[in-house]
Design a protein around this motif. Structure first.
Motif, PDB file in Angstrom:
ATOM      1  N   UNK A 306       0.824  -1.208   0.000  1.00 17.12           N
ATOM      2  CA  UNK A 306       0.000   0.000   0.000  1.00 17.12           C
ATOM      3  C   UNK A 306       0.865   1.268   0.000  1.00 17.12           C
ATOM      4  N   UNK A 307       1.905   1.244   0.831  1.00 15.34           N
ATOM      5  CA  UNK A 307       2.762   2.411   0.928  1.00 15.34           C
ATOM      6  C   UNK A 307       3.464   2.719  -0.378  1.00 15.34           C
ATOM      7  N   UNK A 308       3.974   1.686  -1.035  1.00 16.85           N
ATOM      8  CA  UNK A 308       4.641   1.886  -2.321  1.00 16.85           C
ATOM      9  C   UNK A 308       3.665   2.467  -3.341  1.00 16.85           C
ATOM     10  N   UNK A 309       2.459   1.921  -3.362  1.00 15.15           N
ATOM     11  CA  UNK A 309       1.463   2.427  -4.320  1.00 15.15           C
ATOM     12  C   UNK A 309       1.085   3.874  -4.021  1.00 15.15           C
ATOM     13  N   UNK A 310       0.961   4.230  -2.740  1.00 15.67           N
ATOM     14  CA  UNK A 310       0.576   5.586  -2.384  1.00 15.67           C
ATOM     15  C   UNK A 310       1.646   6.587  -2.823  1.00 15.67           C
ATOM     16  N   UNK A 311       2.918   6.274  -2.579  1.00 16.92           N
ATOM     17  CA  UNK A 311       4.000   7.190  -2.961  1.00 16.92           C
ATOM     18  C   UNK A 311       4.084   7.300  -4.475  1.00 16.92           C
ATOM     19  N   UNK A 312       4.037   6.154  -5.172  1.00 12.66           N
ATOM     20  CA  UNK A 312       4.131   6.178  -6.630  1.00 12.66           C
ATOM     21  C   UNK A 312       2.963   6.936  -7.250  1.00 12.66           C
ATOM     22  N   UNK A 313       1.767   6.699  -6.731  1.00 10.27           N
ATOM     23  CA  UNK A 313       0.595   7.417  -7.259  1.00 10.27           C
ATOM     24  C   UNK A 313       0.689   8.910  -6.992  1.00 10.27           C
TER      25      UNK A 313
END
Length: 499
Positions: A306-313
């Motif tokens: 989730x964290x990776x997706x939030x930063x990338x998004x």
């Protein structure tokens, strides 16, 4: 992991070297004019000097209060026994270093298979690369990365946005309730929006959109909604906290929103983009940003947490939403688009995985990078020192004449601010419009206690004066790019101040 602190120290030292290099490179070009002599860029040094010298707190600010920026500059000014220009350049380097700290926070914890320190250094180096491609003196251009080096153009807001994303990432990556981190998110949002409502546009709305989309697709919907409510709550508290400062705020910012002018806004930003792409350095910066956006989208689609997706998004959604919003609101200020240059670099730390190289290759690369950074920093310290101490005969002519005359005079905004900052007594120069009415904008209102002036200061930026001199005898003092019109012993009355 036993030597994790060594990596952290090495990361900070590397970032410090990058900060010194970027500052030296930028200030040695025409962009140095924006850092050290631009009328807007001087508000924080002028405000801090006014407060520290006991000249009063009755300041007329714009929409932005510059609270964190002023606190940092005051600290540096009090601690460092150097001139005001040198403090401004140290402040520039500290801003870049602070960006590294925020990026390092976003990158997350060290772990097996992760290299957050290395990728954070790479990210701030890429940002530095964008900054050094910016070489004009214009504040109205898409040369946005170097604006972080000023004391005025929203450096604290940039850091706050990145830190907010970092807090959100850590809350996504850690199981269980983290009330302390939620409070920290609200506190950052409150302080940032209190000082600069632009945080609402750069962080609350776009990051809120990211969290909202995540709540629709993630299993842990309650966590995403909790983050969203704390972000909104902190922003609301900050905006309400501006009420006690309303006497300082000359412009609420509502007038900047003119949705009916969105076609003109789109054309304005399109023209700036065309101008930016008219040079090879502009194309280099554009290529870097596009590559980062592509990487951000790719990592959003392939995220493993989730964290990776939030930063990338966030790395691609913030720029897109800010640009669309700026056009939809009919704005016409390039600096509002700063997320276009700082948000995409977060794609580099969304998934800071260790690259697989042999120990020999890693050691060689590390040594080479260390040498390059050390040499680069060593070469750029003298550049910054030269820029900070470079003689300005025209400015010295003005300040010496005013200091010795003991008179009080007036000048228009773009003309008066640099000499006013460097005078022994800044109250000897009053900021006025072309009709000699006090101009209450980014200045101490106590100046307007003076009711008349005995000289006028002008340069090429000065609008033609509309004042009646009658039969006054005028002594013209030539100070290069400045001209002093000495009316003494006669005086001209000042009109009513306005913003």
């Amino acid at each position: 992991m036993r030597h994790g602190w060594v990596r952290e120290v090495a990361g900070w030292l590397s970032a410090a070297a990058i900060a010194v290099i970027v500052t030296g490179q930028v200030v040695s070009t025409a962009r140095g004019e924006l850092l050290l002599r631009d009328g807007d860029s001087l508000v924080v040094p002028m405000f801090v000097r006014s407060v520290l010298e006991g000249q009063g707190w009755d300041w007329a600010m714009s929409t932005v209060l510059f609270l964190p920026e002023s606190a940092l500059f005051a600290l540096l000014h009090l601690v460092l026994p150097i001139g005001i220009d040198a403090v401004m350049l140290v402040n520039a380097a500290v801003n870049v270093l602070a960006l590294y700290g925020a990026i390092r926070f976003v990158a997350g914890r060290r772990d097996d298979g992760r290299a957050p320190v290395a990728w954070s250094v790479i990210a701030v180096a890429v940002f530095g690369l964008l900054a050094v491609t910016e070489v004009s003196a214009s504040r109205d251009s898409l040369e946005l990365a170097s604006l972080l080096l000023t004391t005025t153009y929203y450096s604290a807001t940039v850091i706050a946005v990145v830190v907010s994303i970092g807090i959100a990432r850590r809350l996504c990556d850690r199981p269980g309730s983290r009330r302390g981190m939620l409070i920290a998110l609200a506190a950052v949002a409150a302080v940032a929006s209190l000082s600069n409502p632009l945080y609402l546009v750069w962080a609350t709305v776009p990051l809120g959109a990211v969290l909202g989309f995540a709540a629709l697709r993630e299993n842990d919907r309650a966590r995403m909604l909790s983050l969203l409510w704390w972000l909104l709550g902190g922003t609301a508290v900050g905006l309400l906290g501006r009420i006690p400062f309303s006497a300082w705020i000359e412009n609420s910012g509502l007038g900047y929103a003119r949705p009916q002018l969105w076609p003109e806004s789109a054309q304005y930003y399109g023209d700036l983009l065309t101008q930016r792409l008219s040079t090879p350095l502009g194309w280099v910066a554009a290529a870097v940003i596009v590559a980062l956006l592509v990487l951000a989208v790719r990592r959003t689609l392939r995220a493993s947490s989730r964290g990776e997706r939030l930063v990338a998004a966030s790395a691609w959604m913030l720029p897109v939403l800010v640009v669309v919003g700026a056009i939809a609101l009919g704005t016409n200020a390039a600096r509002y688009l700063e997320p276009v240059v700082f948000a995409p670099i977060l794609a580099l730390v969304a998934a800071p995985r260790t690259l697989r190289f042999s120990p020999a290759v890693r050691r060689t690369a590390t040594a080479a990078a260390a040498v390059l950074l050390l040499v680069g920093a060593g070469l750029n310290v003298p550049r910054s020192a030269t820029a900070a101490t470079a003689p300005d005969a025209d400015l010295a002519c003005v300040t010496d004449w005013i200091d010795e005359s003991g008179q009080t005079g007036a000048g228009q905004f773009w003309t008066v601010r640099l000499p006013k900052l460097h005078l022994a007594d800044p109250t000897q120069l009053i900021q006025v419009d072309h009709r000699l009415n006090g101009y209450s904008w980014l200045v101490n209102r106590a100046d307007f206690d003076t009711t008349s002036v005995s000289f006028l200061l002008a340069d090429e930026k000065t609008q033609s004066w509309e004042v009646s001199l009658g039969t006054m005898e005028i002594d013209v003092v030539d100070c290069g790019r400045y001209t002093i019109y000495d009316l003494a012993p006669e005086e001209l009355p000042l009109g009513f101040p306005h913003s």
